[in-house]
Design a protein around this motif. Structure first.
Motif: not given
Length: 214
Positions: A90-91, A124, A128, A131
């Motif tokens: 992800t980064t 971001l 989440s 998720e």
């Protein structure tokens, strides 16, 4: 030769820093390896190269391609892979996106740059939660278990415990070191069942350690 930047270029730089700051703040808040300064500099650097390409003759495409290549190396540097899992994807994707936003700011697409920055923050931050919702339904984790001895009956007891908690599992590897047995399992279930299983694992005397790799 001009020693002062054009006003238009200053706008490019200002918007780039703003967009990088928006995304960088979110990354810094979550204590990621690529934090506030890193994301701002990546976004700004892409803008700088895009501005410079504007003053070259026929160099726009080449410089843009080199930005993509260079950012690829930076993104690869934050990806960490161990034996069973990969971290930092992800980064790396954020770094790639920040570079694209910096390029958009560099060619004067301010609305696009800001819109993409906001969209990135939404993905971001809010995604989440999506998720976590998925994890409530289905979750796959790689579990390492280290035992105090080499008794293979311990594996049967772990298997029985997994069946009790209705957790699907697949053995990935088994090894012995210093007269101690260790096994790696891939578990599939929901968050609540895995949490209950973890609570049961803590009470087992023959388990020396256990942890998840992903």
């Amino acid at each position: 030769m001009e020693f002062l930047p054009a006003q238009e270029d200053l706008w490019h730089i200002g918007v780039s820093i703003l967009c990088g700051s928006l995304i960088g703040f979110e990354r810094e808040y979550r204590n990621k390896s690529a934090g506030f300064r890193t994301i701002v500099l990546i976004c700004l650097g892409s803008t700088i190269f895009t501005i410079v390409s504007k003053y070259g003759v026929g160099s726009d495409d080449r410089i843009a391609a080199n930005i993509i290549t260079g950012i690829g190396f930076i993104g690869a540097g934050v990806i960490f892979k161990d034996k069973f899992s990969v971290m930092g994807l992800t980064t790396a994707a954020v770094i790639w996106t920040a570079a694209g936003i910096g390029m958009a700011a560099g060619i004067g697409y301010y609305g696009l740059a800001v819109s993409l920055s906001v969209a990135t923050i939404i993905i971001l931050s809010l995604f989440s939660k999506v998720e976590l919702m998925f994890e409530g339904w289905h979750l796959t984790r790689v579990l390492y278990i280290g035992f105090h001895d080499t008794d293979l009956k311990r594996l049967e007891e772990i298997a029985a415990l997994l069946d009790t908690h209705r957790i699907h599992y697949k053995r990935k590897s088994i090894s012995k070191h210093n007269h101690k047995l260790s096994v790696v399992l891939e578990l599939s279930s929901n968050r609540n069942r895995l949490r209950s299983f973890n609570d049961s694992m803590v009470t087992l005397d023959f388990v020396e350690e256990f942890y998840y790799n992903s």
